[in-house]
Design a protein around this motif. Structure first.
Motif, PDB file in Angstrom:
ATOM      1  N   HIS A  39      64.064  -1.496  84.510  1.00  0.00           N
ATOM      2  CA  HIS A  39      63.087  -1.214  83.461  1.00  0.00           C
ATOM      3  C   HIS A  39      63.641  -1.619  82.097  1.00  0.00           C
ATOM      4  CE1 HIS A  39      60.937   1.005  86.489  1.00  0.00           C
ATOM      5  NE2 HIS A  39      60.069   1.516  85.641  1.00  0.00           N
ATOM      6  N   MET A  64      62.730  18.318  78.271  1.00  0.00           N
ATOM      7  CA  MET A  64      63.612  17.148  78.362  1.00  0.00           C
ATOM      8  C   MET A  64      64.939  17.405  77.672  1.00  0.00           C
ATOM      9  SD  MET A  64      61.625  13.639  78.150  1.00  0.00           S
ATOM     10  CE  MET A  64      59.848  13.625  78.107  1.00  0.00           C
ATOM     11  N   GLN A 113      64.253   9.896  79.494  1.00  0.00           N
ATOM     12  CA  GLN A 113      64.875   8.843  80.313  1.00  0.00           C
ATOM     13  C   GLN A 113      65.713   7.902  79.432  1.00  0.00           C
ATOM     14  OE1 GLN A 113      61.258   7.346  82.108  1.00  0.00           O
ATOM     15  NE2 GLN A 113      61.702   8.360  84.062  1.00  0.00           N
ATOM     16  N   GLN A 136      59.627   1.121  78.554  1.00  0.00           N
ATOM     17  CA  GLN A 136      58.904   1.594  79.741  1.00  0.00           C
ATOM     18  C   GLN A 136      59.379   2.971  80.202  1.00  0.00           C
ATOM     19  OE1 GLN A 136      60.098  -1.835  82.037  1.00  0.00           O
ATOM     20  NE2 GLN A 136      58.086  -2.778  81.808  1.00  0.00           N
ATOM     21  N   LEU A 137      60.234   3.587  79.401  1.00  0.00           N
ATOM     22  CA  LEU A 137      60.801   4.884  79.781  1.00  0.00           C
ATOM     23  C   LEU A 137      60.361   5.984  78.822  1.00  0.00           C
ATOM     24  CD1 LEU A 137      64.500   3.766  80.404  1.00  0.00           C
ATOM     25  CD2 LEU A 137      62.700   4.041  82.119  1.00  0.00           C
ATOM     26  N   SER A 138      60.345   7.202  79.319  1.00  0.00           N
ATOM     27  CA  SER A 138      60.087   8.349  78.442  1.00  0.00           C
ATOM     28  C   SER A 138      61.325   8.603  77.575  1.00  0.00           C
ATOM     29  CB  SER A 138      59.782   9.580  79.289  1.00  0.00           C
ATOM     30  OG  SER A 138      60.949  10.015  79.957  1.00  0.00           O
TER      31      SER A 138
HETATM   32  P1  ADP Z   1      56.889  11.246  80.957  1.00  0.00           P
HETATM   33  O1  ADP Z   1      55.828  12.044  81.637  1.00  0.00           O
HETATM   34  O2  ADP Z   1      58.280  11.579  81.378  1.00  0.00           O
HETATM   35  O3  ADP Z   1      56.721  11.117  79.469  1.00  0.00           O
HETATM   36  P2  ADP Z   1      55.460   8.799  81.424  1.00  0.00           P
HETATM   37  O4  ADP Z   1      54.243   9.508  81.875  1.00  0.00           O
HETATM   38  O5  ADP Z   1      55.488   8.060  80.130  1.00  0.00           O
HETATM   39  O6  ADP Z   1      56.744   9.755  81.505  1.00  0.00           O
HETATM   40  O7  ADP Z   1      55.876   7.765  82.571  1.00  0.00           O
HETATM   41  C1  ADP Z   1      56.000   8.153  83.915  1.00  0.00           C
HETATM   42  C2  ADP Z   1      56.917   7.160  84.593  1.00  0.00           C
HETATM   43  O8  ADP Z   1      56.365   5.838  84.574  1.00  0.00           O
HETATM   44  C3  ADP Z   1      58.233   7.108  83.853  1.00  0.00           C
HETATM   45  O9  ADP Z   1      59.215   7.543  84.746  1.00  0.00           O
HETATM   46  C4  ADP Z   1      58.449   5.670  83.437  1.00  0.00           C
HETATM   47  O10 ADP Z   1      59.678   5.181  83.947  1.00  0.00           O
HETATM   48  C5  ADP Z   1      57.325   4.910  84.078  1.00  0.00           C
HETATM   49  N1  ADP Z   1      56.669   4.091  83.046  1.00  0.00           N
HETATM   50  C6  ADP Z   1      56.089   4.530  81.917  1.00  0.00           C
HETATM   51  N2  ADP Z   1      55.589   3.508  81.187  1.00  0.00           N
HETATM   52  C7  ADP Z   1      55.869   2.385  81.894  1.00  0.00           C
HETATM   53  C8  ADP Z   1      55.606   0.999  81.687  1.00  0.00           C
HETATM   54  N3  ADP Z   1      54.970   0.543  80.602  1.00  0.00           N
HETATM   55  N4  ADP Z   1      56.059   0.123  82.618  1.00  0.00           N
HETATM   56  C9  ADP Z   1      56.712   0.569  83.698  1.00  0.00           C
HETATM   57  N5  ADP Z   1      56.990   1.863  83.959  1.00  0.00           N
HETATM   58  C10 ADP Z   1      56.559   2.764  83.079  1.00  0.00           C
END
Ligand code: ADP
Ligand code: ADP
Length: 221
Positions: free
Chosen positions: A137, A176, A146, A141-143
């Motif tokens: 990733h 978190m 993460q 693309q991470l929260s």
């Molecule tokens: P959280 O609920 O922890 O804030 P998200 O709902 O933003 O996380 O994302 C859920 C999962 O999807 C995360 O684990 C993240 O790695 C993945 N993710 C989020 N956005 C993207 C993206 N644009 N492309 C790929 N994976 C993503």
């Protein structure tokens, strides 16, 4: 592990002098988890930057891992920092156009490590923070939690003796933030890594071994 003797820091510009640290004496033991608290502007970041050899004090001495650091030249300083210290920041400081795994490998590029070994160590560090399913990733693309775990993996990949963390949970919600804190506590407990953490959060500070409070550049407790 970290010994600060009479550290003073003055920031000077043409017109203003700011006494940011005023005679700090502090010993951090091997294996200790220390937190630093205090109001905005009291010198917390300055102190952490000086401990991390990112900034020089105006006066005073610093030893890290029994080594006086005052006589190091820039190259020795960079090498020492790379080998002994891991840094974690509030805003993660990841490189946006590098994949997670490549971000984590960064500190190893300054060492004699083969590409294969770098990959192995980075994968291991990501496993430790529970992110081995996100290695390809990109940071965006991470929260937030993460991203901070990637930053922790990058901080520990070179097996540092000390981690310096500047408000590592400051941008995260409490769930978190607690996850990140659990990872730091585990690194301290299991690996014996010495940790110094600046925080605004009393609850986080309570979980560490010792709390130092700063006020106006001086230690008050
Ligand atoms: P959280 O609920 O922890 O804030 P998200 O709902 O933003 O996380 O994302 C859920 C999962 O999807 C995360 O684990 C993240 O790695 C993945 N993710 C989020 N956005 C993207 C993206 N644009 N492309 C790929 N994976 C993503
Ligand atoms: P904290 O991290 O506790 O908020 P800092 O260490 O960032 O505090 O700052 C301590 C004091 O030093 C503040 O008064 C701040 O304005 C001043 N200061 C910090 N960095 C600089 C700088 N680069 N130049 C001038 N003054 C600075």
């Amino acid at each position: 592990m970290i010994k600060l003797q009479n550290i003073q820091k003055v920031y000077r510009t043409d017109t203003i002098e700011t006494l940011a640290l005023n005679g700090i004496n502090l010993d951090v033991a091997k294996g200790e988890f220390l937190s630093i608290m205090g109001p905005s502007g009291c010198g917390k970041s300055t102190l952490l930057n000086i401990m991390g050899l990112l900034d020089e004090p105006s006066k005073g001495n610093i030893s890290i891992a029994e080594q006086p650091t005052g006589k190091f030249n820039d190259k020795q300083l960079a090498k020492f920092r790379n080998q002994k210290l891991g840094f974690i920041f509030q805003s993660y400081h990841l490189i946006g156009d590098l994949q997670v795994i490549d971000n984590v490998e960064l500190p190893l590029l300054y060492r004699d490590t083969t590409a294969k070994e770098r990959r192995r160590l980075a994968t291991e560090a990501l496993e430790k923070v529970g992110l081995s399913n996100r290695i390809k990733h990109f940071p965006k693309q991470l929260s937030g939690g993460q991203r901070q775990r990637v930053a922790i993996a990058r901080a520990i990949v070179g097996n540092p003796e000390i981690i310096l963390a500047d408000e590592p949970t400051g941008n995260l919600d409490s769930a978190m933030g607690n996850e990140i804190m659990e990872i730091l506590l585990q690194l301290n407990r299991v690996d014996g890594t010495t940790i110094v953490m600046v925080t605004h959060d009393e609850n986080m500070a309570q979980k560490t071994h010792r709390l130092v409070r700063l006020f106006d550049g001086s230690q008050v407790q």
